[in-house]
Write a protein that holds these residues in place. Structure first.
Motif, PDB file in Angstrom:
ATOM      1  N   GLN A 151     -50.733  53.980  -7.440  1.00 31.33           N
ATOM      2  CA  GLN A 151     -51.090  52.573  -7.260  1.00 31.33           C
ATOM      3  C   GLN A 151     -51.882  52.000  -8.432  1.00 31.33           C
ATOM      4  O   GLN A 151     -51.972  50.782  -8.580  1.00 31.33           O
ATOM      5  CB  GLN A 151     -51.900  52.407  -5.966  1.00 31.33           C
ATOM      6  CG  GLN A 151     -51.080  52.748  -4.723  1.00 31.33           C
ATOM      7  CD  GLN A 151     -51.856  52.534  -3.438  1.00 31.33           C
ATOM      8  OE1 GLN A 151     -53.089  52.399  -3.449  1.00 31.33           O
ATOM      9  NE2 GLN A 151     -51.144  52.497  -2.321  1.00 31.33           N
ATOM     10  N   GLY A 152     -52.411  52.876  -9.317  1.00 31.94           N
ATOM     11  CA  GLY A 152     -53.144  52.419 -10.485  1.00 31.94           C
ATOM     12  C   GLY A 152     -54.453  51.740 -10.114  1.00 31.94           C
ATOM     13  O   GLY A 152     -54.851  51.673  -8.944  1.00 31.94           O
ATOM     14  N   ALA A 158     -49.750  41.587 -11.871  1.00 29.11           N
ATOM     15  CA  ALA A 158     -48.794  42.606 -12.334  1.00 29.11           C
ATOM     16  C   ALA A 158     -47.377  42.095 -12.111  1.00 29.11           C
ATOM     17  O   ALA A 158     -47.111  41.299 -11.203  1.00 29.11           O
ATOM     18  CB  ALA A 158     -49.012  43.927 -11.602  1.00 29.11           C
ATOM     19  N   THR A 159     -46.494  42.558 -12.963  1.00 32.61           N
ATOM     20  CA  THR A 159     -45.077  42.180 -12.900  1.00 32.61           C
ATOM     21  C   THR A 159     -44.227  43.431 -12.766  1.00 32.61           C
ATOM     22  O   THR A 159     -44.437  44.416 -13.484  1.00 32.61           O
ATOM     23  CB  THR A 159     -44.662  41.403 -14.157  1.00 32.61           C
ATOM     24  OG1 THR A 159     -45.489  40.243 -14.281  1.00 32.61           O
ATOM     25  CG2 THR A 159     -43.201  40.988 -14.085  1.00 32.61           C
ATOM     26  N   GLY A 173     -38.248  41.891  -7.972  1.00 29.88           N
ATOM     27  CA  GLY A 173     -39.256  42.118  -6.951  1.00 29.88           C
ATOM     28  C   GLY A 173     -40.610  41.589  -7.371  1.00 29.88           C
ATOM     29  O   GLY A 173     -40.821  41.222  -8.538  1.00 29.88           O
ATOM     30  N   THR A 174     -41.540  41.566  -6.408  1.00 34.50           N
ATOM     31  CA  THR A 174     -42.881  41.034  -6.624  1.00 34.50           C
ATOM     32  C   THR A 174     -43.915  42.092  -6.266  1.00 34.50           C
ATOM     33  O   THR A 174     -43.824  42.706  -5.187  1.00 34.50           O
ATOM     34  CB  THR A 174     -43.117  39.785  -5.758  1.00 34.50           C
ATOM     35  OG1 THR A 174     -42.112  38.808  -6.056  1.00 34.50           O
ATOM     36  CG2 THR A 174     -44.492  39.197  -6.013  1.00 34.50           C
ATOM     37  N   CYS A 175     -44.878  42.284  -7.156  1.00 37.36           N
ATOM     38  CA  CYS A 175     -45.941  43.258  -6.903  1.00 37.36           C
ATOM     39  C   CYS A 175     -46.919  42.722  -5.852  1.00 37.36           C
ATOM     40  O   CYS A 175     -47.255  41.529  -5.839  1.00 37.36           O
ATOM     41  CB  CYS A 175     -46.701  43.561  -8.190  1.00 37.36           C
ATOM     42  SG  CYS A 175     -45.726  44.452  -9.424  1.00 37.36           S
ATOM     43  N   VAL A 176     -47.351  43.619  -4.995  1.00 39.61           N
ATOM     44  CA  VAL A 176     -48.368  43.291  -3.998  1.00 39.61           C
ATOM     45  C   VAL A 176     -49.659  44.005  -4.404  1.00 39.61           C
ATOM     46  O   VAL A 176     -49.701  45.241  -4.500  1.00 39.61           O
ATOM     47  CB  VAL A 176     -47.929  43.736  -2.593  1.00 39.61           C
ATOM     48  CG1 VAL A 176     -49.021  43.400  -1.576  1.00 39.61           C
ATOM     49  CG2 VAL A 176     -46.609  43.078  -2.203  1.00 39.61           C
ATOM     50  N   GLY A 180     -57.438  45.631  -6.560  1.00 42.08           N
ATOM     51  CA  GLY A 180     -57.154  46.106  -7.907  1.00 42.08           C
ATOM     52  C   GLY A 180     -56.020  47.108  -7.998  1.00 42.08           C
ATOM     53  O   GLY A 180     -55.713  47.586  -9.091  1.00 42.08           O
ATOM     54  N   LYS A 181     -55.373  47.409  -6.886  1.00 42.91           N
ATOM     55  CA  LYS A 181     -54.279  48.383  -6.883  1.00 42.91           C
ATOM     56  C   LYS A 181     -52.963  47.696  -6.534  1.00 42.91           C
ATOM     57  O   LYS A 181     -52.932  46.725  -5.763  1.00 42.91           O
ATOM     58  CB  LYS A 181     -54.556  49.491  -5.858  1.00 42.91           C
ATOM     59  CG  LYS A 181     -55.825  50.289  -6.129  1.00 42.91           C
ATOM     60  CD  LYS A 181     -56.049  51.319  -5.029  1.00 42.91           C
ATOM     61  CE  LYS A 181     -57.311  52.122  -5.283  1.00 42.91           C
ATOM     62  NZ  LYS A 181     -57.555  53.139  -4.220  1.00 42.91           N
ATOM     63  N   VAL A 182     -51.889  48.220  -7.102  1.00 38.02           N
ATOM     64  CA  VAL A 182     -50.546  47.760  -6.734  1.00 38.02           C
ATOM     65  C   VAL A 182     -50.115  48.610  -5.540  1.00 38.02           C
ATOM     66  O   VAL A 182     -49.721  49.771  -5.693  1.00 38.02           O
ATOM     67  CB  VAL A 182     -49.551  47.893  -7.900  1.00 38.02           C
ATOM     68  CG1 VAL A 182     -48.167  47.388  -7.458  1.00 38.02           C
ATOM     69  CG2 VAL A 182     -50.030  47.115  -9.112  1.00 38.02           C
TER      70      VAL A 182
END
Length: 489
Positions: A151-152, A158-159, A173-176, A180-182
């Motif tokens: 998840q970083g 973010a893209t 798609g779209t990042c959720v 601070g985490k994807v």
């Protein structure tokens, strides 16, 4: 009568009303939606419903040789029928994805298949059997799930960028992002025509987010659109399977099985037909089976003067075989034809020529058989026209009775034909409250059962010992005077 206007002399009044005769519309017009890029645009304009008959050779010649429509008409005519045909020509596109999109069309703009909703108004002809040969067999692969492997951290934006070599349309798609985490990637567009692996790269103001992408097949979009359109038209769409093997056919059908699947009749595999092309080019072509099946539907309708019977058990006059052999053995269960029909709900051809199966793609077993669906379509299409007479009349017991009598006469005829097993009708007072009747609302309950096909003929086989009594009696008659005393002497 004081309630009537005064008159001095003689006049004629319509003193009473009787039940009306119900007229069943024709459900046998075969409708083709496909490209024909060499067609004469003045006769066959793009995105226009055009009606013709199979014996209008000059008109058919104007379709040209390119595209699917001309070949489909040849398939129909090779069955020895001069069918009623509706043609809707769509634009020839460069890619498969674009072509499927053109055939599906837009429901708001009434293009592609959706343009058939205007066919009756434009041509006075009802589309009864809808085909789009060669465009319903795909199970298009798209992205199904994005799984975060890391998840970083540190992300405020973010893209997600997808990549897939050879794909017709690459997924998007779209990042959720959360804390601070994807935490995930929402698939906005699954893509289409994916032939290899799909990767997804996440870029933004944080670091360390990675993911994997799973892909899988989706239901054929042309067949899905056809089911929705046919529901509105009260028609049957005949859809071609993948023409690969029985497993692929079953999976393809399962993805299409749903509520509106009752309006789809699937067929697999493809068929082979000898085609006269240009002199020495005469050859045996592999052709979608839907055109042959549509012709058999129309042939059965014409032979029995109605849409209430399955097209099953007819032999094709126009095909020389199927694209792959389908095993079949009379009296046995374990053969491919039975697997396709009983397990997969996919109809087929046996012995290279005979239509086998009456299945739809409904997920409701009540609408499993196509003849039941077409009978219901005929009832729902026929009654409104006959009952139109009573719309706007005063809400009286007599008029309510005439409405019911109109329905009774029609269903009595369907029972006599064997299309409906039986029915009843009644006025449920609880469903007709005073408030509704004050607004002119009349509800009549009409339970009925459309006739299923004879699908599984079972015979209980067991020994029958009384047969030996019959044998003994036959022996005694044959031996005549040779009784026990004579034989002992």
């Amino acid at each position: 009568m004081a309630a009537l206007t005064k008159n001095h002399g003689v006049r004629f009044l319509d003193a009473g009303e009787d039940a009306r005769t119900v007229v069943t519309p024709d459900f046998s017009t075969i409708t083709i939606v496909a490209p024909a890029d060499e067609a004469n645009p003045s006769i066959f304009p793009l995105e226009t419903n055009v009606h013709l008959y199979g014996d209008e050779a000059d008109k058919i010649a104007q379709l040209g040789d390119a595209g699917e429509i001309g070949d489909a008409i040849d398939d129909l005519l090779s069955e020895g029928i001069a069918a009623s045909i509706l043609v809707r020509r769509v634009e020839k596109m460069e890619t498969r994805n674009e072509q499927l999109g053109a055939i599906i069309g837009d429901p708001s703009d009434r293009t592609g298949l959706w343009g058939l909703l205007d066919a009756r108004a434009q041509t006075l002809v009802r589309p009864g059997l809808v085909i789009s040969p060669g465009f319903t067999n795909d199970s298009l692969v798209g992205a199904t799930l994005v799984t975060m492997t890391a998840q970083g951290t540190g992300y405020s934006q973010a893209t997600a960028t997808f990549a897939s070599a050879g794909a017709m349309v690459v997924p998007t798609g779209t990042c959720v992002i959360e804390d601070g985490k994807v935490i995930g990637v929402q698939i906005d567009n699954a893509g289409i025509g994916i032939v290899g692996a799909v990767t997804c790269t996440i870029a933004g103001d944080g670091e360390g987010a990675t993911c994997t992408v799973a892909t899988g097949p989706a239901a054929n979009p042309v067949a899905l659109a056809m089911s929705a359109v046919c529901k509105r038209l009260l028609a049957i769409g005949i859809v071609d399977g993948p023409n690969l093997d029985r497993t692929a056919a079953g999976l393809w059908a399962e993805r299409l099985r749903r509520d509106d699947g009752r309006y789809l009749y699937p067929i697999d595999p493809a068929v082979r037909r000898f085609a006269v092309l240009d002199g020495s080019d005469d050859t045996i072509l592999t052709r979608p089976g839907s055109t042959t099946v549509a012709a058999l539907f129309a042939k059965r309708d014409r032979a029995r003067a109605g849409p209430y019977w399955s097209p099953e058990n007819q032999t094709s006059s126009g095909i020389v075989g199927t694209a792959r052999p389908i095993s079949y053995y009379d009296g046995e269960v374990d053969h491919e034809a039975n697997f396709l029909v009983s397990t997969c709900g996919v109809n087929t051809f046996i012995e290279g020529k005979e239509l086998f199966g009456s299945e739809t793609l409904s997920n409701d077993t009540n609408w499993r058989f196509v003849n039941k669906v077409r009978t219901e379509n005929a009832i729902r299409a026929s009654l409104p026209g006959a009952l139109r007479k009573w719309r706007g009349e005063n809400f009286t017991a007599h008029n309510a009775l005439m409405v019911v009598k109109t329905v009774e006469q029609f269903l009595d005829e369907l029972v006599a034909l064997g299309a409906v097993l039986g029915y009843t009708r009644y006025f449920d007072r609880a469903l007709n409250p005073n408030a509704n009747m004050r607004q002119g609302i009349l509800r009549i309950e009409l339970p009925h059962e459309n006739t299923p096909i004879l699908s599984d003929m079972q015979f209980g086989m067991r020994p029958y010992s009384p047969a030996f009594d019959i044998l003994a009696a036959d022996i005694q008659r044959a031996l005549g005077g040779y009784d026990a005393i004579t034989l002992a002497a």
